[in-house]
Design an enzyme around this catalytic site. Structure first.
Site, PDB file in Angstrom:
ATOM      1  N   GLU A  45     -47.052  86.562 -25.690  1.00  0.00           N
ATOM      2  CA  GLU A  45     -47.073  85.244 -26.320  1.00  0.00           C
ATOM      3  C   GLU A  45     -46.326  85.272 -27.659  1.00  0.00           C
ATOM      4  O   GLU A  45     -46.542  86.170 -28.480  1.00  0.00           O
ATOM      5  CB  GLU A  45     -48.529  84.811 -26.538  1.00  0.00           C
ATOM      6  CG  GLU A  45     -48.708  83.420 -27.109  1.00  0.00           C
ATOM      7  CD  GLU A  45     -50.172  83.028 -27.232  1.00  0.00           C
ATOM      8  OE1 GLU A  45     -50.439  81.839 -27.496  1.00  0.00           O
ATOM      9  OE2 GLU A  45     -51.053  83.901 -27.071  1.00  0.00           O
ATOM     10  N   LYS A 114     -47.889  75.438 -24.044  1.00  0.00           N
ATOM     11  CA  LYS A 114     -49.286  75.846 -23.878  1.00  0.00           C
ATOM     12  C   LYS A 114     -50.177  74.603 -23.790  1.00  0.00           C
ATOM     13  O   LYS A 114     -50.042  73.670 -24.586  1.00  0.00           O
ATOM     14  CB  LYS A 114     -49.703  76.730 -25.054  1.00  0.00           C
ATOM     15  CG  LYS A 114     -51.029  77.457 -24.872  1.00  0.00           C
ATOM     16  CD  LYS A 114     -51.251  78.461 -25.997  1.00  0.00           C
ATOM     17  CE  LYS A 114     -52.541  79.248 -25.805  1.00  0.00           C
ATOM     18  NZ  LYS A 114     -52.736  80.268 -26.888  1.00  0.00           N
ATOM     19  N   CYS A 175     -52.423  82.881 -22.535  1.00  0.00           N
ATOM     20  CA  CYS A 175     -53.573  83.425 -23.255  1.00  0.00           C
ATOM     21  C   CYS A 175     -54.866  82.634 -23.065  1.00  0.00           C
ATOM     22  O   CYS A 175     -55.568  82.811 -22.083  1.00  0.00           O
ATOM     23  CB  CYS A 175     -53.234  83.559 -24.738  1.00  0.00           C
ATOM     24  SG  CYS A 175     -54.334  84.692 -25.630  1.00  0.00           S
ATOM     25  N   PRO A 359     -60.991 107.369 -51.769  1.00  0.00           N
ATOM     26  CA  PRO A 359     -62.061 108.013 -52.533  1.00  0.00           C
ATOM     27  C   PRO A 359     -63.120 108.539 -51.555  1.00  0.00           C
ATOM     28  O   PRO A 359     -63.762 107.763 -50.843  1.00  0.00           O
ATOM     29  CB  PRO A 359     -62.621 106.876 -53.395  1.00  0.00           C
ATOM     30  CG  PRO A 359     -61.519 105.848 -53.437  1.00  0.00           C
ATOM     31  CD  PRO A 359     -60.866 105.938 -52.093  1.00  0.00           C
ATOM     32  N   LEU A 360     -63.262 109.844 -51.486  1.00  0.00           N
ATOM     33  CA  LEU A 360     -64.145 110.485 -50.502  1.00  0.00           C
ATOM     34  C   LEU A 360     -65.457 110.836 -51.195  1.00  0.00           C
ATOM     35  O   LEU A 360     -65.512 111.723 -52.047  1.00  0.00           O
ATOM     36  CB  LEU A 360     -63.466 111.736 -49.951  1.00  0.00           C
ATOM     37  CG  LEU A 360     -64.059 112.385 -48.707  1.00  0.00           C
ATOM     38  CD1 LEU A 360     -64.108 111.420 -47.549  1.00  0.00           C
ATOM     39  CD2 LEU A 360     -63.236 113.620 -48.327  1.00  0.00           C
ATOM     40  N   SER A 361     -66.532 110.137 -50.807  1.00  0.00           N
ATOM     41  CA  SER A 361     -67.789 110.252 -51.542  1.00  0.00           C
ATOM     42  C   SER A 361     -68.729 111.315 -50.992  1.00  0.00           C
ATOM     43  O   SER A 361     -69.672 111.704 -51.660  1.00  0.00           O
ATOM     44  CB  SER A 361     -68.517 108.910 -51.518  1.00  0.00           C
ATOM     45  OG  SER A 361     -68.952 108.608 -50.196  1.00  0.00           O
ATOM     46  N   GLY A 363     -70.221 110.517 -48.095  1.00  0.00           N
ATOM     47  CA  GLY A 363     -71.050 109.691 -47.231  1.00  0.00           C
ATOM     48  C   GLY A 363     -70.335 109.310 -45.944  1.00  0.00           C
ATOM     49  O   GLY A 363     -69.156 109.611 -45.742  1.00  0.00           O
ATOM     50  N   ASP A 365     -69.301 106.375 -44.664  1.00  0.00           N
ATOM     51  CA  ASP A 365     -68.227 105.379 -44.631  1.00  0.00           C
ATOM     52  C   ASP A 365     -66.863 105.977 -44.986  1.00  0.00           C
ATOM     53  O   ASP A 365     -65.887 105.814 -44.247  1.00  0.00           O
ATOM     54  CB  ASP A 365     -68.556 104.219 -45.568  1.00  0.00           C
ATOM     55  CG  ASP A 365     -69.793 103.448 -45.112  1.00  0.00           C
ATOM     56  OD1 ASP A 365     -70.029 103.401 -43.898  1.00  0.00           O
ATOM     57  OD2 ASP A 365     -70.507 102.916 -45.974  1.00  0.00           O
TER      58      ASP A 365
END
Length: 706
Positions: A45, A114, A175, A359-361, A363, A365
């Protein structure tokens, strides 16, 4: 006569307003289809300009440029002797339409607009286009760029038409029309049409593919005949990932299916079908009576002097019918591993930036975000080893050197991905710091381990000097407001540092460009507002912004095994904590305790609010039944009331949320999907009175029974 034909469908990684690139991918698909013996090809489409143009659809240039590209395709020597179904916007009698333009050998056979526009969820088609009326057909004046081609064609038919070749018939569907109760293919089938073509711009949503495939299978099982489905795939410039899965089906059985997730820009799938076999599925007398009903519309037929089927001599040997195959589905954990990874790759290569930073905490996420980037690196190296020239060129630009088959995902990851642990001496535990470092080592990312105490202290000192007042954490006797302000000092300092590092790390490592900062706020925390405005939730893009915490945990458990990352297990067993308050012998901050909800409860409340379209009272009534086994009515009321209160208080945060990949039906993204106010009567007094009256009646009835 065997009446065997080879049909082609495709999935293309189109990009909004990438006119040359979009044209070249379409031409490549046509060439591949012809080499497989196909005489009809279906494209996605609006594939000429790309689907997600949003308000660019209001610009006249888009319509003009689209026809320019159509003219180039029609005149291309490699695009002859095959029927081509193209998607583009067109203008007609002062209105704009989302349309299909069907061409053959330099001629426009017809334009099919459409009929049913998608105007909910992520889609706003009626903001830009007008739906075409069923059964309506008119003359269409072709633009000058088409009139100047070799055939000098001035006009064609536009409308709800059927195409009839020398040996078969086909019709277009677009679609949304497949998803409606009264799909056009029903009437086309009753009118004897044998091949239905559906071009789509359908986005990826977790657990959605089975619904789409079932609709296609049911369409052919009920009506008989062939159904072809084409879809865009990739990030075309917005929050959606289009997930391909082009299909060719007959009699409820899948003959061909494209991949759902891949870094390939062009993917063509063909199937050879025996049209003679359609007759057996259409011999029902009740079907015949329905087709003969005077209420069934007769369609104007566009005659096409062309054979879609192979000659009898060829079809008996070279073109045997394609056998059915089982549909391929990914489990949700795989969808999380692959969909966001493909989206991130498209965003990175097309933005021409130098890589990503998160930023790797320590945790779940940020761990999940890092794992998805590693999944992206694995996909890139797979395509490098497969010889994908487009991926190799993009990968070498990012890597800064020649790439061969010996490079590992970890080596590539180290060049394009930086992880940063930004701790505090009193707040950050040794365990979270070590988890972050161990994960970075396992995936190969360039890792920075630092403390933000100097930034925090500097900000605290400035505030103290301005106010002549020293705020304290609650563990030191501070008030709720003081405690929250000090937490926010940390989280906002991390955002500032993340952007500073993202701009300077490439230079410090001898590379050019900047890094894109990734956010890592999940959909449940966004819904509850459990994040600081302009902290690490503020980033360039967020690959997990549309994924629930529950699904992220399942993904981490899956990735531990499938990516061979044993370190991920420690993230699953750790208590979720923001670590924004000092750790003492008797206190460690807990996310779920702070929020007052479990993540599973937030997922349930989010789906009731958005997917089920329930207000506060409706949510309470629904949960009275669903949660009655483990919660009393007043407890349920308290949960619903608190949820709505925090939702209202924090709703303003959604107006500035980092653009997140849409993957979940209850995503609270204010900018696109969740169009609700951001200023509410926070306590919802009217709704509370209604629920309290209901509770009073329930409790009085309970007393009388006793």
């Amino acid at each position: 006569m065997s009446r065997r034909c080879t049909l082609a469908t495709c999935q293309l990684n189109q990009w909004v307003l990438d006119w040359d690139g979009n044209r070249d991918r379409i031409v490549q698909a046509i060439i591949e289809a012809k080499s497989a013996g196909a005489r009809l090809i279906l494209t996605p489409e609006l594939c000429i300009p790309g689907y997600g143009l949003l308000d660019h659809w209001l610009e006249d240039d888009v319509y003009t440029h689209s026809w320019d590209i159509v003219a180039e395709i029609m005149a291309n020597p490699d695009c002859q002797d095959i029927i081509i179904d193209l998607g583009l916007p067109i203008q007609h009698r002062g209105r704009s339409f989302n349309a299909r333009v069907i061409t053959l050998n330099g001629e426009v056979l017809a334009v099919r607009p459409k009929l049913d526009l998608c105007n909910d969820g992520n889609y706003r088609e009626m903001r830009y286009f007008t739906p075409w009326l069923r059964g309506k057909v008119q003359d269409y004046n072709l633009p000058p760029v088409i009139q100047q081609l070799k055939r000098k064609q001035i006009r064609c038919r536009i409308g709800d038409v059927v195409f009839e070749t020398r040996d078969t018939s086909f019709a277009s569907e677009t679609c949304e029309e497949l998803w409606t109760p009264k799909s056009p293919h029903l009437d086309y089938s009753l009118e004897g049409v044998e091949i239905i073509l559906n071009s789509s711009g359908s986005h990826h949503e977790l657990r959605k593919l089975d619904t789409r495939i079932n609709l296609v299978r049911e369409a052919t099982e009920t009506t008989g005949g062939v159904y072809m489905y084409s879809n865009q795939r990739g990030c075309d410039g917005d929050r959606l990932y289009y997930d391909g899965c082009a299909l060719i089906a007959i009699h409820g059985q899948v003959l061909a299916q494209g991949s759902q997730f891949s870094l390939r820009d062009v993917e063509v799938h063909t199937a050879t079908v025996s049209l003679k076999r359609i007759w057996a599925s259409r011999t029902s007398r009740s079907r015949g009576m329905q087709g003969n009903d005077p209420t069934v519309r007769e369609f104007e037929r566009v005659r096409v002097d062309f054979n879609v089927c192979h000659s009898s001599q060829l079809s008996g040997s070279k073109y045997s019918p394609t056998p059915p195959r089982a549909p391929r589905y990914h489990v949700p954990e795989e969808e999380i591993a692959l969909g966001p990874a493909c989206w991130l790759w498209d965003y990175l290569r097309r933005s021409k930036q130098g890589g990503y930073l998160v930023p790797l905490s320590g945790g779940i996420d940020s761990c999940a975000t890092a794992a998805i980037v590693f999944s992206m690196c694995c996909l890139v190296i797979q395509e490098v080893q497969a010889g994908n020239a487009v991926v190799i060129a993009d990968a070498e630009r990012l890597y800064g050197d020649h790439i061969d088959n010996s490079i590992t995902p970890q080596q590539f990851c180290n060049k394009i991905f930086t992880t940063v642990f930004m701790g505090m001496k009193e707040q950050s535990s040794k365990e979270t710091r070590e988890r972050a470092a161990d994960l970075a080592k396992a995936i190969g990312s360039h890792h920075v381990n630092t403390n933000i105490d100097p930034m925090f202290n500097a900000l605290s000192e400035v505030v103290t000097s301005v106010l002549d007042f020293t705020p304290k954490f609650k563990t030191s006797g501070g008030s709720w407001s003081e405690n929250l302000a000090l937490q926010n000092f940390q989280s906002r300092s991390r955002m500032v540092l993340a952007y500073g590092l993202a701009q300077l790390i490439p230079s410090s490592r001898g590379s050019a460009g900047n890094l894109l900062v990734l956010g890592s706020a999940n959909v449940d925390e966004c819904l509850r507002g459990y994040l600081t405005k302009y902290d690490c939730s503020s980033a360039d893009i967020n690959p997990i912004g549309g994924i629930s915490k529950t699904d992220l945990k399942r993904f981490i458990a899956w990735a531990e095994i499938h990516f061979n990352l044993p370190i991920l297990h420690s993230f699953l067993t750790a208590v979720p904590t923001a670590e924004l308050e000092p750790i003492t012998e008797s206190y460690v901050q807990s996310d779920e305790a702070d929020m007052g909800f479990t993540y599973d409860e937030l997922s349930t409340l989010g789906r009731l609010r958005k997917t089920m379209k329930l207000g506060m009272v409706g949510m309470f009534e629904e949960l009275l039944e669903d949660w009655s086994g483990h919660m009393k009515p007043r407890q349920i009321y308290a949960k619903v009331a608190d949820f709505m209160k925090f939702y209202a208080i924090n709703r303003h945060k959604m107006t500035t949320m980092t653009p997140g990949l849409y993957l979940e039906s209850y995503t609270p993204d204010d900018n696109r999907f969740d169009l609700r106010p951001f200023l509410y009567p926070v306590m919802f007094p009217f709704e509370r009175r209604k629920i309290e009256n209901m509770l009073r009646q329930m409790e009085e009835g309970e007393v009388s029974r006793n």
